[in-house]
Design an enzyme around this catalytic site. Structure first.
Site, mmCIF file in Angstrom:
data_model
loop_
_atom_site.group_PDB
_atom_site.id
_atom_site.type_symbol
_atom_site.label_atom_id
_atom_site.label_comp_id
_atom_site.label_asym_id
_atom_site.label_seq_id
_atom_site.Cartn_x
_atom_site.Cartn_y
_atom_site.Cartn_z
ATOM 1 N N ARG A 56 16.307 -43.463 -55.312
ATOM 2 C CA ARG A 56 17.411 -43.054 -56.189
ATOM 3 C C ARG A 56 18.234 -44.231 -56.679
ATOM 4 O O ARG A 56 18.883 -44.144 -57.713
ATOM 5 C CB ARG A 56 18.377 -42.138 -55.420
ATOM 6 C CG ARG A 56 17.824 -40.892 -54.821
ATOM 7 C CD ARG A 56 18.874 -40.232 -53.934
ATOM 8 N NE ARG A 56 20.137 -40.070 -54.624
ATOM 9 C CZ ARG A 56 20.346 -39.173 -55.577
ATOM 10 N NH1 ARG A 56 19.379 -38.386 -55.938
ATOM 11 N NH2 ARG A 56 21.509 -39.072 -56.178
ATOM 12 N N PRO B 195 14.007 -42.166 -33.087
ATOM 13 C CA PRO B 195 15.375 -41.895 -32.644
ATOM 14 C C PRO B 195 16.007 -43.093 -31.930
ATOM 15 O O PRO B 195 17.217 -43.171 -31.778
ATOM 16 C CB PRO B 195 15.218 -40.720 -31.671
ATOM 17 C CG PRO B 195 13.906 -40.107 -32.013
ATOM 18 C CD PRO B 195 13.041 -41.229 -32.488
ATOM 19 N N ASP C 67 27.419 -39.872 -55.753
ATOM 20 C CA ASP C 67 26.819 -39.247 -54.561
ATOM 21 C C ASP C 67 27.692 -39.522 -53.345
ATOM 22 O O ASP C 67 28.327 -40.554 -53.254
ATOM 23 C CB ASP C 67 25.442 -39.854 -54.292
ATOM 24 C CG ASP C 67 24.363 -39.086 -55.041
ATOM 25 O OD1 ASP C 67 24.725 -38.152 -55.770
ATOM 26 O OD2 ASP C 67 23.196 -39.428 -54.897
ATOM 27 N N GLU D 95 4.089 -38.599 -28.442
ATOM 28 C CA GLU D 95 5.312 -38.964 -27.716
ATOM 29 C C GLU D 95 5.860 -40.307 -28.204
ATOM 30 O O GLU D 95 6.928 -40.740 -27.803
ATOM 31 C CB GLU D 95 5.023 -39.072 -26.212
ATOM 32 C CG GLU D 95 4.613 -37.765 -25.571
ATOM 33 C CD GLU D 95 5.619 -36.662 -25.845
ATOM 34 O OE1 GLU D 95 5.211 -35.617 -26.354
ATOM 35 O OE2 GLU D 95 6.819 -36.883 -25.588
HETATM 36 N N1 LIG Z 1 15.251 -38.872 -35.550
HETATM 37 C C1 LIG Z 1 14.398 -39.773 -36.102
HETATM 38 N N2 LIG Z 1 14.780 -40.764 -36.911
HETATM 39 O O1 LIG Z 1 13.680 -41.443 -37.248
HETATM 40 N N3 LIG Z 1 12.603 -40.920 -36.677
HETATM 41 C C2 LIG Z 1 13.009 -39.867 -35.963
HETATM 42 C C3 LIG Z 1 12.133 -38.995 -35.174
HETATM 43 O O2 LIG Z 1 12.582 -38.032 -34.584
HETATM 44 N N4 LIG Z 1 10.831 -39.326 -35.176
HETATM 45 C C4 LIG Z 1 9.873 -38.550 -34.437
HETATM 46 C C5 LIG Z 1 9.220 -39.349 -33.349
HETATM 47 C C6 LIG Z 1 8.060 -38.554 -32.833
HETATM 48 C C7 LIG Z 1 7.316 -39.334 -31.807
HETATM 49 C C8 LIG Z 1 6.884 -40.668 -32.296
HETATM 50 C C9 LIG Z 1 8.031 -41.476 -32.812
HETATM 51 C C10 LIG Z 1 8.788 -40.706 -33.839
#
Ligand SMILES: Nc1nonc1C(=O)NCC1CCCCC1
Length: 246
Positions: free
Chosen positions: A154, A89, A169, A116
């Site tokens: 794709r 994220p 798309d 985590e």
């Molecule tokens: N949103 C997201 N975009 O790309 N990845 C995402 C995600 O939520 N990934 C999970 C986390 C869980 C703990 C380790 C690191 C990734």
């Protein structure tokens, strides 16, 4: 195009190698996806891949060493230079523009975290780019990795039968997609729009473009902000907005 995915759950990758358009890319020899498990690069009896976070707090953090060794193995298997992308994220948003740029990479290593997260030193030492598929938290990076693989697959030449369907798309031309209809002509009292039954290809094209513009202006006005509209698109969008307020 070759993907090495660093993951504790390699069997998850069957979702892109055994089903759908991406599996066709694999069959055609245009896509290869290999899972590499950091647990295979541990040196202790319990094959430990995680540990408690320094500074306290909930959950566990993935150890750097098994990850780094797994990335090294992936680069070896890649048989050439390969960028390392960490899905999290905290990454920059994955957009169709970014997907299109990634299509020209011959080899990519995707790092799928769990728990985590991963030890920051692993990111500092081997990650070239962090990418996020959206502002929400999943339990692992495997699904984001497969989202990226699917979006790229794709666009690989010859993978989609009708090149056009990739062109049409959503997000390919920066607009949301138009509505689609198939048989029956009337379903539960709801008829297919007449224009689609008319056989008038030019009128159908304009109708679809107008619908895409209308949907985008209603649901994702932010996409229109950065998009230069052609003369025709401006006319169609004005037409829609006049009809809407009539
Ligand atoms: N949103 C997201 N975009 O790309 N990845 C995402 C995600 O939520 N990934 C999970 C986390 C869980 C703990 C380790 C690191 C990734």
């Amino acid at each position: 195009m070759w993907f090495g995915v660093i993951t504790l759950f390699p069997p998850m990758l069957d979702a892109v190698t055994k089903y759908g358009v991406s599996s066709r890319a694999v069959k055609l020899g245009k896509l290869a996806v290999e899972g590499i498990n950091p647990r295979d690069f541990t040196h202790d009896k319990h094959r430990t891949v995680d540990d408690r976070p320094f500074g306290g707090g909930p959950g566990m953090v993935m150890l750097a060493q098994p990850l780094l060794d797994a990335v090294a193995e992936a680069k070896k298997r890649a048989g050439g230079a390969a960028k390392v992308i960490y899905l999290s994220p905290q990454g920059s948003p994955l957009t169709q523009e970014r997907v299109k740029a990634l299509v020209s990479e011959e080899r990519l290593v995707l790092l799928a975290g769990r728990y985590e997260g991963i030890d920051e030193r692993a990111i500092e030492m081997v990650v070239d780019e962090e990418i996020s598929i959206g502002d929400y938290v999943l339990s692992g990076g495997e699904l984001p990795a497969m989202v990226l693989i699917d979006a790229v697959a794709r666009l690989l030449p010859g993978v989609l039968n009708d090149e056009q369907s990739a062109e049409q798309d959503s997000f390919v031309d920066g607009l949301l997609d138009c509505p689609h209809y198939t048989r029956p002509e009337v379903f539960e009292g709801r008829a297919v729009p007449d224009v689609l039954m008319s056989g008038h290809h030019e009128q159908i094209r304009r109708w679809r473009l107008k619908q895409a513009l209308a949907r985008t202006s209603e649901r994702r006005p932010d996409l229109l902000k950065d998009r230069v509209l052609s003369k025709e698109e401006k006319k169609l969008l004005d037409e829609y907005q006049r009809e809407k307020s009539a």
